[in-house]
Design an enzyme around this catalytic site. Structure first.
Site, PDB file in Angstrom:
ATOM      1  N   HIS A 193      -1.541  -7.408   2.425  1.00 15.01           N
ATOM      2  CA  HIS A 193      -1.624  -8.026   3.761  1.00 15.01           C
ATOM      3  C   HIS A 193      -2.823  -7.553   4.572  1.00 15.01           C
ATOM      4  O   HIS A 193      -3.019  -7.997   5.700  1.00 15.01           O
ATOM      5  CB  HIS A 193      -0.320  -7.797   4.546  1.00 15.01           C
ATOM      6  CG  HIS A 193      -0.095  -6.398   5.004  1.00 15.01           C
ATOM      7  ND1 HIS A 193      -0.200  -6.027   6.326  1.00 15.01           N
ATOM      8  CD2 HIS A 193       0.238  -5.272   4.335  1.00 15.01           C
ATOM      9  CE1 HIS A 193       0.073  -4.739   6.445  1.00 15.01           C
ATOM     10  NE2 HIS A 193       0.344  -4.256   5.256  1.00 15.01           N
ATOM     11  N   ASN A 225      -8.242   3.652   8.475  1.00 16.93           N
ATOM     12  CA  ASN A 225      -7.702   2.488   9.160  1.00 16.93           C
ATOM     13  C   ASN A 225      -7.962   2.499  10.664  1.00 16.93           C
ATOM     14  O   ASN A 225      -8.096   1.457  11.278  1.00 16.93           O
ATOM     15  CB  ASN A 225      -6.195   2.376   8.899  1.00 16.93           C
ATOM     16  CG  ASN A 225      -5.484   3.701   9.005  1.00 16.93           C
ATOM     17  OD1 ASN A 225      -5.827   4.657   8.320  1.00 16.93           O
ATOM     18  ND2 ASN A 225      -4.494   3.778   9.867  1.00 16.93           N
ATOM     19  N   THR A 257      11.960  -7.114 -11.782  1.00 14.14           N
ATOM     20  CA  THR A 257      11.351  -8.397 -12.136  1.00 14.14           C
ATOM     21  C   THR A 257      10.185  -8.691 -11.186  1.00 14.14           C
ATOM     22  O   THR A 257      10.354  -8.671  -9.974  1.00 14.14           O
ATOM     23  CB  THR A 257      12.406  -9.513 -12.032  1.00 14.14           C
ATOM     24  OG1 THR A 257      13.480  -9.183 -12.918  1.00 14.14           O
ATOM     25  CG2 THR A 257      11.825 -10.864 -12.404  1.00 14.14           C
ATOM     26  N   GLY A 262       0.813  -1.213   0.000  1.00  9.71           N
ATOM     27  CA  GLY A 262       0.000   0.000   0.000  1.00  9.71           C
ATOM     28  C   GLY A 262       0.848   1.264   0.000  1.00  9.71           C
ATOM     29  O   GLY A 262       0.526   2.239  -0.692  1.00  9.71           O
ATOM     30  N   CYS A 310       0.710   0.766  12.664  1.00 11.23           N
ATOM     31  CA  CYS A 310       1.890   1.060  11.857  1.00 11.23           C
ATOM     32  C   CYS A 310       2.830   2.043  12.575  1.00 11.23           C
ATOM     33  O   CYS A 310       3.988   2.124  12.251  1.00 11.23           O
ATOM     34  CB  CYS A 310       1.493   1.661  10.518  1.00 11.23           C
ATOM     35  SG  CYS A 310       0.339   0.673   9.607  1.00 11.23           S
ATOM     36  N   GLN A 337      -7.710  -0.309   3.160  1.00 12.87           N
ATOM     37  CA  GLN A 337      -8.563  -0.917   4.188  1.00 12.87           C
ATOM     38  C   GLN A 337      -9.903  -1.399   3.653  1.00 12.87           C
ATOM     39  O   GLN A 337     -10.675  -2.001   4.398  1.00 12.87           O
ATOM     40  CB  GLN A 337      -8.814   0.095   5.325  1.00 12.87           C
ATOM     41  CG  GLN A 337      -7.600   0.358   6.187  1.00 12.87           C
ATOM     42  CD  GLN A 337      -7.152  -0.859   6.994  1.00 12.87           C
ATOM     43  OE1 GLN A 337      -7.887  -1.840   7.126  1.00 12.87           O
ATOM     44  NE2 GLN A 337      -5.948  -0.809   7.527  1.00 12.87           N
TER      45      GLN A 337
HETATM   46  C1  LIG Z   1      -5.084   3.127   4.951  1.00 13.85           C
HETATM   47  C2  LIG Z   1      -3.731   2.532   4.755  1.00 13.85           C
HETATM   48  N1  LIG Z   1      -2.972   2.919   3.729  1.00 13.85           N
HETATM   49  C3  LIG Z   1      -1.755   2.413   3.508  1.00 13.85           C
HETATM   50  C4  LIG Z   1      -1.214   1.469   4.347  1.00 13.85           C
HETATM   51  C5  LIG Z   1       0.167   0.950   4.075  1.00 13.85           C
HETATM   52  O1  LIG Z   1       0.127  -0.286   3.443  1.00 13.85           O
HETATM   53  P1  LIG Z   1       1.428  -1.243   3.442  1.00 13.85           P
HETATM   54  O2  LIG Z   1       1.610  -1.680   4.851  1.00 13.85           O
HETATM   55  O3  LIG Z   1       1.064  -2.364   2.518  1.00 13.85           O
HETATM   56  O4  LIG Z   1       2.548  -0.452   2.923  1.00 13.85           O
HETATM   57  C6  LIG Z   1      -1.961   1.028   5.440  1.00 13.85           C
HETATM   58  C7  LIG Z   1      -1.382   0.055   6.389  1.00 13.85           C
HETATM   59  O5  LIG Z   1      -1.503   0.206   7.592  1.00 13.85           O
HETATM   60  C8  LIG Z   1      -3.257   1.568   5.648  1.00 13.85           C
HETATM   61  O6  LIG Z   1      -4.019   1.181   6.676  1.00 13.85           O
END
Ligand SMILES: Cc1ncc(COP(=O)(O)O)c(C=O)c1O
Length: 373
Positions: free
Chosen positions: A203, A153, A239, A73, A324, A181
């Site tokens: 994920h 999120n 790749t 993401g 995160c 999300q």
């Molecule tokens: C709304 C949102 N955007 C982007 C991301 C980032 O995605 P990634 O962990 O695959 O880089 C997250 C992950 O927490 C998210 O909740």
């Protein structure tokens, strides 16, 4: 005795679905070929990569060639924002986003500000929703891109994307949405939403970490972030991993069926009712009561500290703020933007349910909460 482990942090990450890992296995064990090669070893990898692209396109309602594989993401968001800015900066330097975006949007915006971009961060109301009229008012002749997340999120609030995208289109401005999300939880048809760019993260939808995708509407030009050979139609060099692509593709195929979310929504609602009956006015809901992801319950234990409660909730995986960037004890920027009072916001815990959540688990969490509070 250690308490039963309960996972209620599906917005942070999901386990890999067994059907996803089964689909991936042959690409770990046997099909190692480079998808770009012209010989027998490449054929299974190349075919799988394109099948996966089709599965992703199907959940988004787009064409196969509008899907660009990324590492997740964050990369998809970076590619959308920087990719558009670098191509269009001579025509305008203004980007509009919101105050409640994930850091994977906020930080690329801060970076672009250092390169001369002007960014407007739209406010949200007490439920975490953007007012489309605020977007209308923020547009200038220099606006080149609007980026508003599909669903948040932390609190799960769903934005009025259709209306915002329509406003952008009326002004010939590109529209991006971060749907990390929302895929697999609510409908994510790019034409229904009316968006030009849309990010997904593997994920969060039962695929592995390290893979995602960006929908790029035909005709939208992007400067790649990674320059190299002409992979992904020149939009992302490197790749491709057939292994990860197959995982994301299979997960997207499963995500087309939103019916498992009915059960998840019922469990989430049941959990909220049980918490209300136990704690009454000592708790408060953060987020929108109806325009909300079916799996997310962000609840504040008023006057308490969410992180301290979580620490005592032995064996329960949930999060305060966003996983995160957890580990800091300050009001989350999302709750701050929603003008949640500090004594309420500091007590926030995000419970996010998923396909594996059971009734027994949510009842057990409610009991443990009662015991420690
Ligand atoms: C709304 C949102 N955007 C982007 C991301 C980032 O995605 P990634 O962990 O695959 O880089 C997250 C992950 O927490 C998210 O909740």
């Amino acid at each position: 005795m250690t308490a039963q482990r309960i996972y209620l942090d599906y917005n942070a990450s999901t386990p890999v679905d067994p059907a996803v890992s089964a689909a991936m296995m042959p690409f770990l064990a046997d099909h190692f070929g480079n998808p770009s090669s012209g010989h027998w070893a490449a054929a299974p990898a190349k075919a799988a990569l394109e099948r996966a692209r089709g599965q992703i396109a199907a959940v988004l309602g787009c064409e196969d060639d509008e899907v660009v594989f990324t590492s997740g993401g964050s990369e998809a968001n970076n590619l959308a924002l920087k990719g558009v800015f670098f191509v269009r900066r001579s025509g305008g330097d203004h980007i509009i986003t919101t105050r409640i975006e994930h850091p994977a949007i906020i930080e690329p915006c801060r970076f672009l500000e250092r390169l001369g971009a002007r960014i407007t961060y739209l406010p949200v109301d007490g439920f975490g929703r953007v007012d489309p009229d605020d977007l209308r008012r923020a547009i200038t002749p220099h606006t080149i891109l609007v980026s508003i997340m599909h669903a948040n999120n932390e609190v799960g609030t769903i934005q009025p994307i259709e209306e915002c995208a329509r406003i952008a289109r009326e002004h010939d401005i590109l529209f991006h949405t971060d749907a990390a999300q929302s895929v697999g939880k609510i409908a994510t048809d790019v034409n229904g939403l009316g968006v030009d760019l849309l990010s997904i993260a593997g994920h969060k939808l039962y695929a592995p970490k390290g893979v995602g995708a960006l929908f790029v509407r035909r005709g939208v030009q992007l400067e790649p972030l990674i320059h190299g050979a002409g992979h992904e139609s020149g939009r992302r060099a490197g790749t491709e991993s057939a292994l990860l692509a197959v995982g994301l593709g299979k997960a997207c195929e499963l995500a087309r069926d939103l019916s498992p979310m009915d059960r998840v929504r019922a469990l989430r609602d049941r959990f909220w009712r049980e918490l209300q009956s136990r704690f009454g006015n000592r708790i408060a809901l953060n987020g929108h009561p109806t325009h909300c992801l079916p799996n997310t319950l962000n609840v504040s234990f008023i006057g308490r500290v969410g992180a301290e409660i979580l620490e005592r909730l032995d064996g329960v995986a949930a999060s305060t703020g966003s996983a995160c960037h957890s580990g800091r004890i300050e009001l989350s920027p999302v709750l701050a933007a929603m003008s949640v009072a500090p004594e309420v916001g500091m007590g926030a815990i995000r419970f996010s349910l998923g396909r594996g959540t059971t009734r027994e688990e949510i009842h057990a969490v409610a009991e443990r909460l009662s015991a420690i509070l």
